[in-house]
Each structure stands twice: as structure tokens, then as C-alpha cells.
Design an enzyme around this catalytic site. Structure first.
Site, PDB file in Angstrom:
ATOM      1  N   THR A 131     -43.524  -4.655  32.184  1.00 55.19           N
ATOM      2  CA  THR A 131     -43.878  -5.887  32.849  1.00 55.19           C
ATOM      3  C   THR A 131     -45.375  -6.223  32.890  1.00 55.19           C
ATOM      4  O   THR A 131     -46.201  -5.337  33.104  1.00 55.19           O
ATOM      5  CB  THR A 131     -43.406  -5.733  34.303  1.00 55.19           C
ATOM      6  OG1 THR A 131     -42.087  -5.226  34.278  1.00 55.19           O
ATOM      7  CG2 THR A 131     -43.474  -7.009  35.066  1.00 55.19           C
ATOM      8  N   LEU A 190     -40.285   1.357  36.674  1.00 51.04           N
ATOM      9  CA  LEU A 190     -38.827   1.432  36.670  1.00 51.04           C
ATOM     10  C   LEU A 190     -38.250   0.475  37.713  1.00 51.04           C
ATOM     11  O   LEU A 190     -38.323   0.713  38.923  1.00 51.04           O
ATOM     12  CB  LEU A 190     -38.394   2.864  36.975  1.00 51.04           C
ATOM     13  CG  LEU A 190     -36.899   3.111  36.976  1.00 51.04           C
ATOM     14  CD1 LEU A 190     -36.314   2.894  35.583  1.00 51.04           C
ATOM     15  CD2 LEU A 190     -36.596   4.524  37.450  1.00 51.04           C
ATOM     16  N   GLY A 191     -37.686  -0.632  37.245  1.00 52.19           N
ATOM     17  CA  GLY A 191     -37.269  -1.714  38.136  1.00 52.19           C
ATOM     18  C   GLY A 191     -36.305  -1.280  39.213  1.00 52.19           C
ATOM     19  O   GLY A 191     -36.435  -1.691  40.374  1.00 52.19           O
ATOM     20  N   ASP A 194     -36.755  -5.548  38.824  1.00 55.87           N
ATOM     21  CA  ASP A 194     -37.452  -5.850  40.081  1.00 55.87           C
ATOM     22  C   ASP A 194     -38.310  -7.105  40.020  1.00 55.87           C
ATOM     23  O   ASP A 194     -38.672  -7.672  41.055  1.00 55.87           O
ATOM     24  CB  ASP A 194     -38.352  -4.665  40.463  1.00 55.87           C
ATOM     25  CG  ASP A 194     -39.349  -4.326  39.354  1.00 55.87           C
ATOM     26  OD1 ASP A 194     -38.954  -4.313  38.166  1.00 55.87           O
ATOM     27  OD2 ASP A 194     -40.533  -4.092  39.669  1.00 55.87           O
ATOM     28  N   ARG A 249     -28.461  -7.020  32.920  1.00 58.35           N
ATOM     29  CA  ARG A 249     -29.239  -6.193  33.855  1.00 58.35           C
ATOM     30  C   ARG A 249     -30.477  -6.966  34.313  1.00 58.35           C
ATOM     31  O   ARG A 249     -31.173  -7.585  33.517  1.00 58.35           O
ATOM     32  CB  ARG A 249     -29.646  -4.900  33.158  1.00 58.35           C
ATOM     33  CG  ARG A 249     -30.525  -3.958  34.026  1.00 58.35           C
ATOM     34  CD  ARG A 249     -32.001  -4.180  33.789  1.00 58.35           C
ATOM     35  NE  ARG A 249     -32.816  -3.174  34.455  1.00 58.35           N
ATOM     36  CZ  ARG A 249     -34.138  -3.237  34.568  1.00 58.35           C
ATOM     37  NH1 ARG A 249     -34.797  -4.273  34.072  1.00 58.35           N
ATOM     38  NH2 ARG A 249     -34.821  -2.302  35.177  1.00 58.35           N
ATOM     39  N   VAL A 250     -30.733  -6.932  35.604  1.00 56.60           N
ATOM     40  CA  VAL A 250     -31.912  -7.594  36.162  1.00 56.60           C
ATOM     41  C   VAL A 250     -32.760  -6.535  36.853  1.00 56.60           C
ATOM     42  O   VAL A 250     -32.231  -5.683  37.576  1.00 56.60           O
ATOM     43  CB  VAL A 250     -31.492  -8.698  37.158  1.00 56.60           C
ATOM     44  CG1 VAL A 250     -32.704  -9.262  37.891  1.00 56.60           C
ATOM     45  CG2 VAL A 250     -30.740  -9.801  36.425  1.00 56.60           C
TER      46      VAL A 250
HETATM   47  N1  GLY Z   1     -40.252  -3.407  35.730  1.00 54.56           N
HETATM   48  C1  GLY Z   1     -39.435  -4.169  34.924  1.00 54.56           C
HETATM   49  C2  GLY Z   1     -38.037  -3.841  34.961  1.00 54.56           C
HETATM   50  O1  GLY Z   1     -37.646  -2.711  35.260  1.00 54.56           O
HETATM   51  O2  GLY Z   1     -37.273  -4.707  34.693  1.00 54.56           O
END
Ligand code: GLY
Length: 299
Positions: free
Chosen positions: A165, A216-217, A195, A192-193
Site C-alpha cells: 500500500t 498485512l491488512g 485494511d 478479498r478486501v
Molecule cells: N495493506 C494492504 C492490504 O493488506 O490490503
């Protein structure tokens, strides 16, 4: 301040684009805080070096699905898109969600269709490098091998890989804003979505501060890390200390999760911390690049 993602290379070509983005954001500040945040992130989305917009990582099906968000601190107004496809600037679509709809988050087909109604033409966000990375991982999977990849993007952990990101925090005259954009995690399940479009998880802005996160979202969502940073700053803690405490807490709560955070408060104090191998940032203060600022690495 802008960042290029946890574990993203700090090689000169990456830092050059980050500097360009921070200066573009500063120039746009005359129009407003959201303009500054959006313009900075647009530059990063347009570069194939970063995992956002063009150059995003591919999902399990070899397609790009992107998340983006933007938030204004004083009003608390928030707009986001999730799992949006085939648009060049997801952050701009997120801003239109904020400004032109009664909603805060549009996802999937609805987000993409909304973008089309606002004049965003279909584009292919897959860079050749990301297609090759996906093909390599798919071939290894066919042989029963796990991809030789970094912890959360699935990309080879070498210095030339785009990783996570991108984000931006902006301060002017006692007010703050934040914006963020991502292709998410490599080989993620379609739909998948992460953070990035979740307020309080990967992004937050209030009358106290603005924070933008990378890493890690799933870990950032479960720990509401951006909101945690905000709570600390609201208590009077300096943004630098807040960012460091948040990274330590993230790793403690989520078994060594990797990430980075940038923060600016409503007094213009700022901070950045990470526990990834690298975390390139660029900072413009009083109209000038400040190349002396280095995010604190937490071991
Ligand atoms: N930090 C971005 C994601 O895990 O989607």
C-alpha cells in the site's frame, strides 16, 4: 508525508517518485487538504513501482482488484472503494464516494460501475512485471511449491519488488487529512478486501491526527491500528511515539505482523515507524523536501 509501502525498496528510483508525489501534494494544498492527499496518492498510483493503481499485485485469478480511501480530519468525512477494477486512480473514485454519494464505501462491481458513471475509462492495471510474478507463483503452485515470497504480498523478497500500500498524510493550519491506495495482497482470493478502505484499520483522520498504514491488512483490521494511533495522539502522545507504540502492539497482537505507519497531528508534529525491512517515505515541510527525516525501524 507520503509512504511507498512496507518492504518497498528505498532505492533511488522509488524515492524519486515519492519526492515527486509529496511535492505534487504540497502544490495541491492551495486547493485544500483532500486535493493534496489525492494528488500525492495519484502520482504513486500512476507509477508501476508501487502496489497501487497501475502496478498493483494480482489476485489468485490473475486480476487486479484495488482498495483506496480518503478521510478529512475535522469533518470526519470518509470515502472509500474496495475490490474496484480497471480504473487508473482508485483514490479519486474514493474521493467522489465521499463528496457525491450518501455512502462511505462502494465495493466490487458497484464501485467499478460508479467510476464509469463519473467518467473513469476502463484501463488495464496489470504491469508486465506483476503478470510475470503471478505466472511464476502459479507455476510453482502447480508443482506443489509455495511461492518464494515476502510475508504479506507474496512477492519475492528482493529489493526491486513493489510491495504494499501507498499512503499520504497532510497537515495545514490545524487540520489534517489522509489518503491511501493499494492492490492488496498478492494471490489474494477474488473479493478479498484489506485494511486500506476500512476507517480505523489502515487509515484514520480526526481533529487530533491523520494516520496511514501499510502492511498485512488482516492484522491492521483486527487490531484497528490506525484508530489506536489516533487514540494515543488524542491523549497527548507525540505522533512519533504513537506510531512506534502501534507497530509494537501490532506485532505483539498478531504474531510478528509486518507494517509501517505515517502520522501527522493537528499541531503539525509528525512521525513514522515500521518493522519491515524497508519503508520509504518523503516529507515536505514548509514547502521544502526534508530529506533528513527517516522513519524509525522497530526491531
Ligand atoms: N495493506 C494492504 C492490504 O493488506 O490490503
Amino acid at each position: 508525508m507520503v509512504h511507498g509501502g512496507a518492504d518497498t525498496s528505498s532505492a533511488p528510483q522509488f524515492c524519486e517518485v515519492l519526492r515527486e508525489a509529496s511535492l505534487a501534494g504540497h502544490r495541491a494544498l492551495v486547493a485544500g487538504l483532500l486535493d493534496a492527499a489525492e494528488e500525492a496518492v495519484k502520482i504513486l498510483e500512476g507509477s508501476p513501482l508501487f502496489n497501487a493503481g497501475y502496478g498493483s499485485v494480482l489476485n489468485r485469478d490473475g486480476e487486479v482488484e484495488m482498495d483506496a480511501s480518503i478521510m478529512e480530519g475535522t469533518t470526519g468525512k470518509f470515502g472509500a472503494v474496495a475490490a474496484i477494477r480497471s480504473v487508473s486512480h482508485p483514490v479519486s473514485v474514493a474521493r467522489l464516494v465521499l463528496e457525491e454519494t450518501p455512502h462511505v464505501l462502494l465495493a466490487g462491481r458497484g464501485a467499478t460501475e460508479f467510476a464509469r458513471t463519473r467518467g473513469f475509462p476502463p484501463v488495464d492495471s496489470r504491469s508486465s512485471r506483476m503478470v510475470e510474478a503471478w505466472q511464476r507463483a502459479r507455476d510453482r503452485a502447480k508443482q506443489g511449491l509455495s511461492p518464494e515470497t515476502s510475508l504479506f504480498t507474496g512477492l519475492p523478497p528482493d529489493s526491486s519488488s513493489p510491495c504494499d500500500t501507498v499512503g499520504c498524510v497532510v497537515f495545514h493550519a490545524g487540520r489534517v487529512a489522509a489518503a491511501s491506495s493499494t492492490g492488496g495482497s498478492f494471490m489474494k482470493a477474488p473479493g478479498r478486501v484489506g485494511d486500506t478502505p476500512i476507517p480505523g484499520a489502515g487509515i484514520y483522520a480526526s481533529s487530533s491526527c491523520a494516520a496511514a498504514c501499510t502492511g498485512l491488512g488482516e492484522a491492521f483490521i483486527e487490531t484497528l491500528t490506525a484508530k489506536y494511533v489516533d487514540s494515543l495522539v488524542e491523549l497527548g502522545i507525540h505522533p512519533q511515539e504513537a506510531a512506534e507504540k502501534a507497530i509494537i502492539r501490532l506485532a505483539e497482537k498478531r504474531g510478528g505482523a509486518v507494517g509501517g505507519i505515517i502520522v501527522v497531528d493537528s499541531r503539525g508534529r509528525f512521525g513514522a515507524a515500521h518493522n519491515s525491512r524497508s519503508f520509504p517515505v518523503a516529507l515536505v515541510a514548509d514547502g521544502k523536501l526534508d530529506e533528513s527525516f527517516i522513519p524509525r525501524k522497530i526491531n
